[in-house]
Scaffold this active site. Structure first.
Site, PDB file in Angstrom:
ATOM      1  N   GLY A   1      40.057  48.822  38.553  1.00  0.00           N
ATOM      2  CA  GLY A   1      39.669  47.406  38.613  1.00  0.00           C
ATOM      3  C   GLY A   1      38.592  46.957  37.642  1.00  0.00           C
TER       4      GLY A   1
ATOM      5  CG  ASP B   1      35.943  43.706  50.824  1.00  0.00           C
ATOM      6  OD1 ASP B   1      35.357  42.777  51.381  1.00  0.00           O
ATOM      7  OD2 ASP B   1      37.110  44.034  51.096  1.00  0.00           O
TER       8      ASP B   1
ATOM      9  CB  VAL C   1      39.537  37.394  44.324  1.00  0.00           C
ATOM     10  CG1 VAL C   1      38.930  36.273  45.145  1.00  0.00           C
ATOM     11  CG2 VAL C   1      38.614  38.608  44.327  1.00  0.00           C
TER      12      VAL C   1
ATOM     13  CG  ASP D   1      45.278  46.083  42.358  1.00  0.00           C
ATOM     14  OD1 ASP D   1      44.076  46.262  42.594  1.00  0.00           O
ATOM     15  OD2 ASP D   1      46.184  46.665  42.984  1.00  0.00           O
TER      16      ASP D   1
ATOM     17  NE  ARG E   1      45.346  47.469  38.295  1.00  0.00           N
ATOM     18  CZ  ARG E   1      44.541  47.811  39.310  1.00  0.00           C
ATOM     19  NH1 ARG E   1      43.342  47.275  39.402  1.00  0.00           N
ATOM     20  NH2 ARG E   1      44.939  48.671  40.211  1.00  0.00           N
TER      21      ARG E   1
END
Ligand code: IMP
Ligand code: MG
Length: 178
Positions: free
Chosen positions: A43, A102, A152, A158, A164
């Site tokens: 990511g 997160d 998101v 992704d 991405r």
């Protein structure tokens, strides 16, 4: 705009302005230090590639891949190292670069793991912070944007390995998850 997108949260201009700002701060904080950037795959790969070009210092970069997600959008709490670093971090000034924090479980695990390798310093730089869902306290030194409790995608992030490559951060339409 991609047809699966409900709304754009952060556009390219906002992203680049914030990354320039972060790069300046990092440049200032790490001058005279031997900086090692640890990018968390996959990511953070787009973010880190823009960020390091805004850091006006000699630096090294290495990559780590960890997994805390199954097939859905919730953190499982089970973290696995899929790919470890190639270099030793002992005595190094390490800056972990993440896409999003997160629950914090993934990064908490990573920090505990890296600490045992005795770096000189260990700090976190995350593009996005979703504080509503944090279950573990983390000391985040560099933070791009705070985002609401929504899933998101884009700019490296992704959903089921897609999106991405979108140049902005966006929220998906609900029907895409069904
Ligand atoms: P945590 O362990 O709950 O903090 O999850 C962190 C990882 O989950 C991040 O590095 C992302 O790969 C992924 N993740 C968490 N939230 C999102 C999101 O909204 N979109 C895409 N990936 C996410
Ligand atoms: Mg990640």
């Amino acid at each position: 705009m991609n047809k699966d997108i409900k709304k754009i949260l952060i556009d390219e201009k906002e992203l680049q302005a914030k990354i320039a700002e972060l790069g300046e701060r990092i440049t200032e904080d790490y001058k005279d230090k031997n900086l090692l950037i640890v990018c968390v795959l996959k990511g953070a790969v787009i973010f880190v590639s823009d960020l390091i070009r805004k850091i006006d210092l000699p630096l090294d970069i290495d990559f780590m891949a960890i997994s805390s997600y199954g097939s859905n959008t919730e953190s499982s709490g089970v973290v696995r190292i899929l790919k470890d670093l190639n270099v030793s971090i002992e005595g190094r000034h390490v800056l972990i670069v993440e896409d999003i924090i997160d629950s914090g479980l993934t990064l908490a695990y990573l920090i505990e793991n890296l600490k045992t390798r005795r770096p000189e310093s260990l700090e976190i730089c995350t593009l996005l912070d979703k504080p509503d869902r944090r279950t573990i306290d983390l000391d985040i030194k560099y933070r791009g944007f705070q985002v609401p409790d929504e899933f998101v995608i884009g700019y490296g992030l992704d959903y089921a390995e897609k999106y991405r490559n979108l140049p902005y951060i966006a929220v998906l339409k609900e029907e895409v998850y069904q």
